[in-house]
Motif scaffolding. Structure first.
Motif, PDB file in Angstrom:
ATOM      1  N   ASN A   1       0.819  -1.290   0.080  1.00  0.00           N
ATOM      2  CA  ASN A   1      -0.068   0.068  -0.013  1.00  0.00           C
ATOM      3  C   ASN A   1       0.896   1.299   0.077  1.00  0.00           C
ATOM      4  O   ASN A   1       0.429   2.336  -0.399  1.00  0.00           O
ATOM      5  N   TYR A   2       2.152   1.180   0.546  1.00  0.00           N
ATOM      6  CA  TYR A   2       3.032   2.261   0.506  1.00  0.00           C
ATOM      7  C   TYR A   2       4.237   2.415  -0.413  1.00  0.00           C
ATOM      8  O   TYR A   2       4.587   3.504  -0.830  1.00  0.00           O
ATOM      9  N   VAL A   3       4.557   1.166  -1.138  1.00  0.00           N
ATOM     10  CA  VAL A   3       5.533   1.474  -1.999  1.00  0.00           C
ATOM     11  C   VAL A   3       5.220   0.050  -3.147  1.00  0.00           C
ATOM     12  O   VAL A   3       4.960  -1.098  -2.792  1.00  0.00           O
ATOM     13  N   ASP A   4       5.794   0.488  -4.112  1.00  0.00           N
ATOM     14  CA  ASP A   4       5.551  -0.310  -5.328  1.00  0.00           C
ATOM     15  C   ASP A   4       6.644  -1.490  -5.223  1.00  0.00           C
ATOM     16  O   ASP A   4       7.980  -1.217  -5.448  1.00  0.00           O
ATOM     17  N   LEU A   5       6.404  -2.588  -5.255  1.00  0.00           N
ATOM     18  CA  LEU A   5       7.105  -3.871  -4.873  1.00  0.00           C
ATOM     19  C   LEU A   5       7.295  -4.469  -6.138  1.00  0.00           C
ATOM     20  O   LEU A   5       8.202  -5.651  -6.192  1.00  0.00           O
TER      21      LEU A   5
ATOM     22  N   ARG B   1      17.949   1.055  14.784  1.00  0.00           N
ATOM     23  CA  ARG B   1      17.037   1.327  13.624  1.00  0.00           C
ATOM     24  C   ARG B   1      15.525   1.234  14.263  1.00  0.00           C
ATOM     25  O   ARG B   1      14.770   0.446  13.626  1.00  0.00           O
ATOM     26  N   ALA B   2      15.471   2.034  14.868  1.00  0.00           N
ATOM     27  CA  ALA B   2      13.820   2.178  15.581  1.00  0.00           C
ATOM     28  C   ALA B   2      12.937   2.490  14.480  1.00  0.00           C
ATOM     29  O   ALA B   2      11.764   2.300  14.278  1.00  0.00           O
ATOM     30  N   ASP B   3      13.499   3.053  13.419  1.00  0.00           N
ATOM     31  CA  ASP B   3      12.449   3.573  12.295  1.00  0.00           C
ATOM     32  C   ASP B   3      11.846   2.290  11.467  1.00  0.00           C
ATOM     33  O   ASP B   3      10.826   2.619  10.940  1.00  0.00           O
ATOM     34  N   ALA B   4      12.726   1.395  11.614  1.00  0.00           N
ATOM     35  CA  ALA B   4      12.014   0.055  10.936  1.00  0.00           C
ATOM     36  C   ALA B   4      11.035  -0.725  11.989  1.00  0.00           C
ATOM     37  O   ALA B   4      10.531  -1.796  11.321  1.00  0.00           O
ATOM     38  N   LEU B   5      10.683  -0.097  12.972  1.00  0.00           N
ATOM     39  CA  LEU B   5       9.572  -0.767  13.764  1.00  0.00           C
ATOM     40  C   LEU B   5       7.988  -0.024  13.525  1.00  0.00           C
ATOM     41  O   LEU B   5       7.408  -0.027  14.175  1.00  0.00           O
ATOM     42  N   SER B   6       8.012   0.375  12.210  1.00  0.00           N
ATOM     43  CA  SER B   6       6.801   0.764  11.429  1.00  0.00           C
ATOM     44  C   SER B   6       6.754   0.413  10.017  1.00  0.00           C
ATOM     45  O   SER B   6       7.786   0.174   9.348  1.00  0.00           O
ATOM     46  N   MET B   7       5.521   0.353   9.650  1.00  0.00           N
ATOM     47  CA  MET B   7       5.486   0.124   8.318  1.00  0.00           C
ATOM     48  C   MET B   7       5.702   0.940   7.367  1.00  0.00           C
ATOM     49  O   MET B   7       6.507   0.766   6.377  1.00  0.00           O
ATOM     50  N   LEU B   8       5.761   2.257   7.812  1.00  0.00           N
ATOM     51  CA  LEU B   8       6.327   3.463   6.883  1.00  0.00           C
ATOM     52  C   LEU B   8       7.745   3.382   6.836  1.00  0.00           C
ATOM     53  O   LEU B   8       8.446   3.714   5.978  1.00  0.00           O
ATOM     54  N   GLY B   9       8.239   2.951   8.021  1.00  0.00           N
ATOM     55  CA  GLY B   9       9.905   2.909   7.923  1.00  0.00           C
ATOM     56  C   GLY B   9      10.087   1.760   7.177  1.00  0.00           C
ATOM     57  O   GLY B   9      11.262   2.118   6.448  1.00  0.00           O
ATOM     58  N   VAL B  10       9.554   0.823   7.078  1.00  0.00           N
ATOM     59  CA  VAL B  10       9.894  -0.234   6.268  1.00  0.00           C
ATOM     60  C   VAL B  10       9.681  -0.015   4.729  1.00  0.00           C
ATOM     61  O   VAL B  10      10.356  -0.377   3.781  1.00  0.00           O
ATOM     62  N   ALA B  11       8.801   0.831   4.563  1.00  0.00           N
ATOM     63  CA  ALA B  11       8.411   1.248   3.374  1.00  0.00           C
ATOM     64  C   ALA B  11       9.575   2.061   2.740  1.00  0.00           C
ATOM     65  O   ALA B  11      10.094   2.228   1.659  1.00  0.00           O
TER      66      ALA B  11
ATOM     67  N   LYS C   1       4.241   6.236  -0.813  1.00  0.00           N
ATOM     68  CA  LYS C   1       2.881   6.733  -0.782  1.00  0.00           C
ATOM     69  C   LYS C   1       2.447   6.893   0.903  1.00  0.00           C
ATOM     70  O   LYS C   1       2.393   5.815   1.433  1.00  0.00           O
ATOM     71  N   LEU C   2       2.450   8.195   1.312  1.00  0.00           N
ATOM     72  CA  LEU C   2       2.031   8.439   2.557  1.00  0.00           C
ATOM     73  C   LEU C   2       0.583   8.230   2.935  1.00  0.00           C
ATOM     74  O   LEU C   2      -0.217   8.539   2.005  1.00  0.00           O
ATOM     75  N   PRO C   3       0.038   7.852   4.185  1.00  0.00           N
ATOM     76  CA  PRO C   3      -1.189   7.797   4.286  1.00  0.00           C
ATOM     77  C   PRO C   3      -2.085   9.020   4.379  1.00  0.00           C
ATOM     78  O   PRO C   3      -1.250  10.274   4.473  1.00  0.00           O
ATOM     79  N   ASP C   4      -3.360   9.000   4.212  1.00  0.00           N
ATOM     80  CA  ASP C   4      -4.050  10.366   4.245  1.00  0.00           C
ATOM     81  C   ASP C   4      -4.434  10.816   5.505  1.00  0.00           C
ATOM     82  O   ASP C   4      -4.629   9.887   6.478  1.00  0.00           O
ATOM     83  N   VAL C   5      -4.238  12.091   5.886  1.00  0.00           N
ATOM     84  CA  VAL C   5      -4.664  12.624   7.172  1.00  0.00           C
ATOM     85  C   VAL C   5      -5.507  13.848   7.004  1.00  0.00           C
ATOM     86  O   VAL C   5      -5.543  14.602   7.845  1.00  0.00           O
TER      87      VAL C   5
END
Length: 809
Positions: A10-14, A172-182, A194-198
């Motif tokens: 949903n966040y990055v084209d794989l 690597r605390a940033d990788a403890l989130s889906m956005l970080g992994v994205a 692609k960031l979520p809608d807010v």
């Protein structure tokens, strides 16, 4: 961190990468993917079905006869699930379908009526039981009303998803989130994120500050606290796609509001907490340090006693949450909740870590706060959750945020240049190559020829200096692309140190005598901490070293002797009908001369052994004999001979040892251990028979060892042997007489050995006879009879004069 492959898309084209290929690329870039697992085994012919009718089976009370529309046909299916009902949309395995476990669905007859297929539960579709919502744990799964009849259930339930298990290190605390992994996947694949809608539709007539205010009394531990208010929520199951993603990430769905906070936690890496506003008991949120002895009942229904080191969220009066760790039971969101107070905050890592250590609580939230969160995502995560509650809980989001804000959101600046990077990595990258890497990482930068001024986003808290950026460039450029050369310079062959070699020599010899090695804990209990301590240690140790937070009373102290633990092993084996036992350990003891510890205790290496029953020296293959003092003494003498060192034995009275069968070991006049029989009263406590022990200070032994091969020339001249037997008082030590003979007889007396000790008939009471064998030899000449006789008479005179002895006729 468990990462859903379908969620990540949903966040990055794989592209066309398989989960396994993506895992390999992520691992190569520096974050290890420990494994890839699929949500469920492949199943076939499982579709959405509509239950048109549901009636009791005419021949079975607990079965239902259902008519189910599966799109291309209608099936009669018998179902025993307690929650089956008319009008539901359910997962149907049609005849011929294959479920996980290679379970094939066939047409069958149940109590005389035909059943064509199976209505499935989540467990039957391969989802682990612990992730199945509690309310349907014993029943079938019901799809939302918008599910299309005949559609594949596998896709709707995310059963075709793969889970990547990332081993995320503390930096690597940033990788403890889906956005970080994205962002990580985007950098590897050079794809945008692609960031979520807010974009929230604010309810204008509602203002958050009209419902709540925020007061922070510990700004050092809580520089930002934002409170959002969502009114008139409808508690119900969260949307199916959200439940699927949560289960894939290892979280059990509860209800839409709680699920949304967990979903955003995983998406942003920002922990949130939802309070039931109506249960909050105040229109004020106060964040402060807890009072000593203050109590809170957390969501796990456990009462926690707090200290002044704990940060708590309160309603101005009492705690309602442990900051960054877990909420309180009193304000839990339930089916009756209508208004939500949503917390989005930044808590100090060390404070959360201290609370976790004290309480033993660890949660998904605390894990992220402990490692550090992105200060620029805190408020956005709260807005994202408010939007989802508006969409999926029909909530009305109040305008604005009641907040306290002293949070530093500034970004770090790091300067790198092409020459330094190439010099460190051995590469030949151009400025364009480095610019491409920074672009892939989504880092803003300014470039002046070969110099880059990089603005590091706050989501990457691990980057602060040039070396950090160097690592980023290397891993995104590709470790496989870095050149490699053979090491240059002088090489030295690997070898054991002298200490390591000596430890092996000791082990080799002791094992050759028939003793078995054991390894015991370095920690002991109060009963054993002062037991069987060697005299030279007892002189130095003021008090034993105790642990501040022992795991148990049996492991409260650092040991001062290895022997109690070896005796414990001996006792354990003896209790299991093993009679002839000999164990040894080469281990450390811990000695401190301080009553209050201000530095690390000294660690001393010792050899300790214990024997009981019958024993045979395997190096000589002697017949078994009962273990006694001389068996242990022989092992010690053999060890010192093997190391080419001298040792002396002095009778001594030692605590917990037999008063007449114990001796200290001396080397160069210094005590280096002891041997002897364990006191019968202690042996009885341990349920042991007659037991003998030895304890040797290997530090002193190793220090005295000379790493020079010894050599004694073969004598050219013959030797002369003379035997002599003295009648002595029984209180005189044979070793003292031997030392005097060696001293007076030098240099002609080459060797002195005791070969007989006698007490009994023909001797006065209180007397004993000790016989010695003397070997006379001169290195440069053949000895004459008169020289030997003169020396012999000197020895007789010296022994008689000092010990009041006379020669036995």
């Amino acid at each position: 961190m468990l990462v859903s492959y379908n969620w990540l898309k949903n966040y990055v084209d794989l592209g066309n990468l398989t989960p396994e290929e993506l895992a390999a690329k992520i691992t190569k870039s520096g974050i290890v993917v420990e494994g890839v697992e699929y949500v469920a085994e492949k199943s076939t012919d499982v579709v959405v079905g509509y239950v048109e009718s549901c009636e009791k089976h005419p021949n079975a009370d607990k079965l239902n006869l259902c008519q189910v529309d599966v799109g291309d046909q209608k099936l009669q299916i018998i179902c025993g699930a307690p929650n089956i009902a008319r009008g539901q949309k359910v997962a149907v395995a049609k005849p011929g379908a294959v479920l996980p476990g290679n379970f094939k669905i066939k047409k069958v007859k149940l109590r005389g009526i035909e059943s064509n297929g199976m209505i499935c539960s989540l467990k039957e579709l391969g989802i682990e039981e612990k992730y199945v919502p509690a309310e349907i744990a014993e029943g079938i799964f019901v799809f939302p009303s918008d599910a299309v009849v005949g559609e594949s259930a596998e896709q709707l339930l995310n059963l075709n998803d793969a889970i990547l298990e990332l081993d995320v290190l503390a930096n690597r605390a940033d990788a403890l989130s889906m956005l970080g992994v994205a962002y990580e996947a985007g950098a590897i694949l050079n794809q945008p994120v692609k960031l979520p809608d807010v974009a929230v539709n604010i309810t204008e007539e509602l203002e958050a500050e009209d419902f709540v205010s925020v007061e922070v009394e510990a700004a050092d531990l809580n520089p930002y606290y934002g409170a959002f208010v969502i009114k008139d929520v409808e508690i119900k199951p969260s949307p199916l796609w959200m439940r699927n993603y949560l289960m894939a990430a290892g979280i059990r769905p509860i209800n839409n509001v709680v699920d949304i906070t967990n979903y955003v936690l995983l998406e942003y890496g920002q922990p949130l907490h939802a309070f039931d506003y109506d249960k909050f008991g105040s229109d004020k949120v106060v964040i402060r340090r807890a009072a000593k002895g203050e109590k809170i009942v957390t969501l796990d229904e456990q009462e926690r006693t707090l200290t002044e080191a704990n940060l708590v969220i309160t309603n101005g009066t009492e705690p309602v949450a442990l900051a960054g760790v877990m909420g309180g039971a009193s304000t839990e969101v339930t089916a009756e909740t209508r208004n939500v107070l949503l917390e989005a905050a930044y808590f100090d890592s060390a404070s959360v870590r201290g609370t976790v250590k004290q309480t033993g609580l660890r949660s998904e939230s605390s894990t992220r706060f402990e490692k550090g969160i992105d200060p620029n995502r805190v408020k956005n995560a709260g807005i994202r959750a408010a939007l989802l509650m508006q969409q999926y809980a029909n909530g009305k989001v109040a305008a604005g945020t009641a907040e306290f804000d002293q949070l530093d959101r500034s970004e770090k600046i790091v300067e790198v240049d092409t020459w330094r990077i190439n010099d460190r990595l051995g590469t030949d990258m151009s400025a364009d190559d480095i610019a491409l890497v920074l672009t892939k990482l989504k880092f803003d930068f300014k470039q002046e020829e070969n110099i880059f001024t990089v603005q590091v986003p706050t989501r990457r808290g691990d980057i602060g200096i040039f070396e950090d950026m160097l690592e980023e460039v290397a891993r995104i450029y590709g470790y496989d692309n870095l050149p490699f050369t053979l090491p240059q310079g002088e090489a030295q062959a690997g070898a054991l140190t002298l200490r390591q070699s000596l430890k092996r020599k000791v082990n080799k010899y002791i094992q050759s005598t028939g003793l078995s090695e054991t390894m015991t804990y370095s920690l002991t209990d109060a009963a054993n901490i002062d037991r069987l301590i060697s005299p030279e240690i007892k002189e130095k140790a003021v008090s034993p070293v105790s642990l501040a937070m022992p795991m148990s009373e049996e492991h409260k102290y650092l040991r001062q002797s290895v022997l109690p633990e070896v005796l414990r092993v001996l006792s354990y084996n003896n209790a299991r009908n093993q009679a002839n036992l000999g164990f040894y350990e080469v281990g450390t003891v811990f000695v401190s001369s301080e009553s209050e510890i201000s530095k690390q205790p000294d660690e001393k290496l010792r050899l300790s052994a214990a024997l009981t029953g019958k024993w045979v020296d395997h190096s000589w293959q002697q017949e078994k004999k009962e273990v006694d003092f001389y068996v242990v003494k022989g092992i010690v003498e053999g060890l010192f001979d093997y190391l080419e060192l001298d040792v002396a034995f002095r009778q001594a009275k030692l605590a917990d040892m037999h008063p007449g069968r114990s001796a200290v070991l001396e080397m160069n006049g210094q005590t280096v251990g002891f041997i002897g029989q364990v006191h019968p009263s202690l042996a009885k406590k341990l349920d042991l028979k007659e037991t003998y022990v030895m304890d040797i200070n290997l530090e002193a032994v190793f220090e005295a060892f000379e790493d020079v091969p010894s050599y004694t020339q073969i004598p050219k001249y013959p030797s002369v042997a003379r035997d002599i037997a003295f009648i002595l008082d029984e209180g005189i030590h044979a070793g003292d007489v031997k030392e005097l003979i060696e001293s007076v007889g030098a240099p002609l007396v080459n060797k002195v050995e005791i070969f007989d000790v006698y007490q009994g008939a023909n001797l006065e009471e209180g007397k004993k006879s000790i016989a010695y064998s003397l070997l006379y030899q001169h290195p440069d000449k053949t000895l004459k009879d008169d020289e030997v006789e003169e020396s012999y008479q000197h020895i007789l005179h010296a022994v008689n004069e000092k010990f009041g002895a006379y020669v036995r006729s």
